[in-house]
Design a protein around this motif. Structure first.
Motif, PDB file in Angstrom:
ATOM      1  N   LEU A 161       1.220  -0.432   0.417  1.00 62.31           N
ATOM      2  CA  LEU A 161       0.151  -0.100  -0.057  1.00 62.31           C
ATOM      3  C   LEU A 161       0.415   1.250   0.165  1.00 62.31           C
ATOM      4  N   VAL A 162       2.112   1.269   0.882  1.00 65.97           N
ATOM      5  CA  VAL A 162       2.632   2.274   0.533  1.00 65.97           C
ATOM      6  C   VAL A 162       3.325   2.232  -0.895  1.00 65.97           C
ATOM      7  N   LYS A 163       3.724   1.058  -1.531  1.00 66.74           N
ATOM      8  CA  LYS A 163       4.882   1.277  -2.829  1.00 66.74           C
ATOM      9  C   LYS A 163       3.278   2.108  -3.825  1.00 66.74           C
ATOM     10  N   GLU A 198      -4.503   6.266   8.015  1.00 69.03           N
ATOM     11  CA  GLU A 198      -3.580   7.234   7.921  1.00 69.03           C
ATOM     12  C   GLU A 198      -3.500   7.570   6.377  1.00 69.03           C
ATOM     13  N   LEU A 199      -3.400   6.660   5.279  1.00 68.39           N
ATOM     14  CA  LEU A 199      -3.220   6.677   3.845  1.00 68.39           C
ATOM     15  C   LEU A 199      -4.881   6.588   3.082  1.00 68.39           C
ATOM     16  N   MET A 200      -5.814   6.637   3.558  1.00 66.50           N
ATOM     17  CA  MET A 200      -7.007   5.887   3.040  1.00 66.50           C
ATOM     18  C   MET A 200      -8.520   7.539   3.021  1.00 66.50           C
ATOM     19  N   GLY A 251      -5.062   5.202  -6.711  1.00 68.50           N
ATOM     20  CA  GLY A 251      -3.643   4.467  -6.989  1.00 68.50           C
ATOM     21  C   GLY A 251      -3.392   3.640  -8.557  1.00 68.50           C
ATOM     22  N   GLY A 252      -4.681   3.882  -9.622  1.00 69.66           N
ATOM     23  CA  GLY A 252      -4.979   3.605  -9.982  1.00 69.66           C
ATOM     24  C   GLY A 252      -4.483   3.596 -12.025  1.00 69.66           C
ATOM     25  N   ARG A 253      -4.167   3.232 -12.785  1.00 73.40           N
ATOM     26  CA  ARG A 253      -4.730   3.894 -13.916  1.00 73.40           C
ATOM     27  C   ARG A 253      -4.667   3.387 -15.441  1.00 73.40           C
ATOM     28  N   PRO A 322      -8.340   0.086  -2.814  1.00 72.34           N
ATOM     29  CA  PRO A 322      -7.516  -0.949  -2.513  1.00 72.34           C
ATOM     30  C   PRO A 322      -7.529  -1.581  -1.227  1.00 72.34           C
ATOM     31  N   MET A 323      -8.396  -1.028  -0.214  1.00 74.03           N
ATOM     32  CA  MET A 323      -8.197  -0.607   1.638  1.00 74.03           C
ATOM     33  C   MET A 323      -9.750  -1.408   1.877  1.00 74.03           C
ATOM     34  N   PRO A 324     -10.382  -2.163   2.409  1.00 69.18           N
ATOM     35  CA  PRO A 324     -11.845  -2.662   2.768  1.00 69.18           C
ATOM     36  C   PRO A 324     -12.131  -1.569   3.634  1.00 69.18           C
ATOM     37  N   PHE A 325     -13.356  -1.036   4.026  1.00 67.60           N
ATOM     38  CA  PHE A 325     -13.808  -0.406   5.077  1.00 67.60           C
ATOM     39  C   PHE A 325     -14.056  -0.906   6.226  1.00 67.60           C
ATOM     40  N   THR A 326     -13.687  -0.817   7.607  1.00 64.71           N
ATOM     41  CA  THR A 326     -13.163  -1.281   8.426  1.00 64.71           C
ATOM     42  C   THR A 326     -12.999  -0.266   9.490  1.00 64.71           C
ATOM     43  N   ALA A 327     -11.725   0.898   9.637  1.00 63.84           N
ATOM     44  CA  ALA A 327     -12.133   1.731  10.683  1.00 63.84           C
ATOM     45  C   ALA A 327     -12.332   2.627  10.280  1.00 63.84           C
TER      46      ALA A 327
END
Length: 348
Positions: A161-163, A198-200, A251-253, A322-327
């Motif tokens: 995810l950081v990459k 932090e990222l989403m 992040g998708g192109r 890229p991440m599910p909705f959990t937090a």
């Protein structure tokens, strides 16, 4: 419960009476005094296993045998088209050289540029499809890491995810915070949730803004458009643009093939989660309260088209994220509907 002495007359007693002795079945040999009352609890019968009816076995799907003529048809047709194109280009360049040497070299240069551009476009399409596959795989791995509380799997998801987000300058502080506090997290599920927060969080806020702007734009244009064909074309173009913007945000192109794949996934997601039917809770509530009826006919149609565009945008967020909705909470259609109605009231 059964009383030890069969000759004793029925009497009443309290369980906390010191003369009442409760014996286990294994302590049957240890008899109390005659003045005492002994009680031996009866052993509870073991529950019998419940036999469930066996599910009927599905007959195996027979494997398709024989030669696939459809594959042969499309492969041969594609080969003929490619050969015809190449042969036509060669004949064209040969004719240009026969007519004028300068025209021949110009045609040769244009053909070379066409080949180079085709290779670059094909490489970009392949890279876009691979990036979309990486995002989908990361989403599944994050869900698996949360379900199994896998610390090793969570580390791999966070690194990827950081990459993926290293090109976004707005997430520099979030990446630094995640690197500094990531080693302090023990549980894998908590690490994935920390990365999501932090990222989403900033990306989700921007995604909600994009969906709200697209819904308002569709609402305004369809409210003032004189032709239904213009409405359909504009809504289609706005939906394509919104899906592409959300994919790039997370992040998708996607290229042309990637957009086709994303649209298919968004439509499938809408079909699974209830679709764009007018029975949606927010739309049903609006129709029930007569909010649309209080507006003009064109404005009411614009509001409904805007809500359907917002519903499509929310489905695109679920697909491209890229991440599910959990937090973090999932964006709700009700909030976007309030923004849309507030915009309509302000315009009026």
């Amino acid at each position: 419960m059964s009383e030890r002495s069969g000759l004793r007359r029925p009497v009443t007693f309290k369980l906390d009476d010191p003369n009442v002795v409760v014996l286990d079945p294994d302590e049957e040999a240890a008899r109390p005094t005659r003045s005492s009352i002994s009680i031996t609890p009866e052993a509870e019968p073991e529950p019998e296993p419940v036999l469930l009816p066996e599910a009927p076995e599905m007959p195996p799907v027979p494997a398709r045998k024989g030669f696939r003529w459809g594959v042969l048809f499309w492969s041969s047709l594609g080969g003929l088209v490619v050969l015809g194109t190449v042969l036509g280009a060669i004949n064209l360049i040969h004719d240009l050289f026969a007519r004028n040497e300068t025209l021949g070299f110009l045609g040769l240069v244009l053909a070379a540029l066409f080949v180079v551009a085709s290779i670059v476009i094909a490489a970009r399409e392949i890279a876009g499809l691979a990036r979309l596959s990486t995002i989908e795989n990361m989403h599944r791995r994050a869900l698996a890491a949360i379900a199994a509380d896998d610390r090793k799997g969570a580390d791999a998801v966070v690194r990827d995810l950081v990459k993926l987000a290293h090109d976004n300058p707005h997430l520099a502080r979030a990446r630094a915070t995640l690197r500094s506090h990531g080693s302090d997290i023990i549980d894998g599920a908590d690490l994935v949730r920390l990365a999501e927060r932090e990222l989403m969080a900033p990306l989700d806020q921007e995604a909600r803004r994009l969906v709200s702007v697209a819904a308002q734009r569709v609402s305004i244009v369809t409210a003032i458009s004189p032709r239904a064909v213009v409405d359909v074309l504009f809504v289609f173009a706005a939906a394509m643009r919104l899906v592409r913007q959300l994919a790039r945000l997370y992040g998708g192109r996607p290229g042309t093939l990637g957009m086709i794949r994303l649209i298919r996934h968004v439509i499938a997601h809408l079909a699974i989660t209830g679709g764009m039917a007018a029975s949606d809770t927010v739309i049903q509530q609006m129709l029930g309260q007569g909010i649309v009826a209080k507006l003009s006919t064109r404005l009411g149609e614009g509001v409904l088209n805007g809500l359907l565009t917002a519903r499509l945008g929310l489905a695109a967020i679920d697909v491209t994220r890229p991440m599910p909705f959990t937090a973090l909470p999932r964006p709700a259609l009700g909030d976007l509907a309030k923004d849309l109605l507030r915009k309509r009231r302000d315009d009026n």
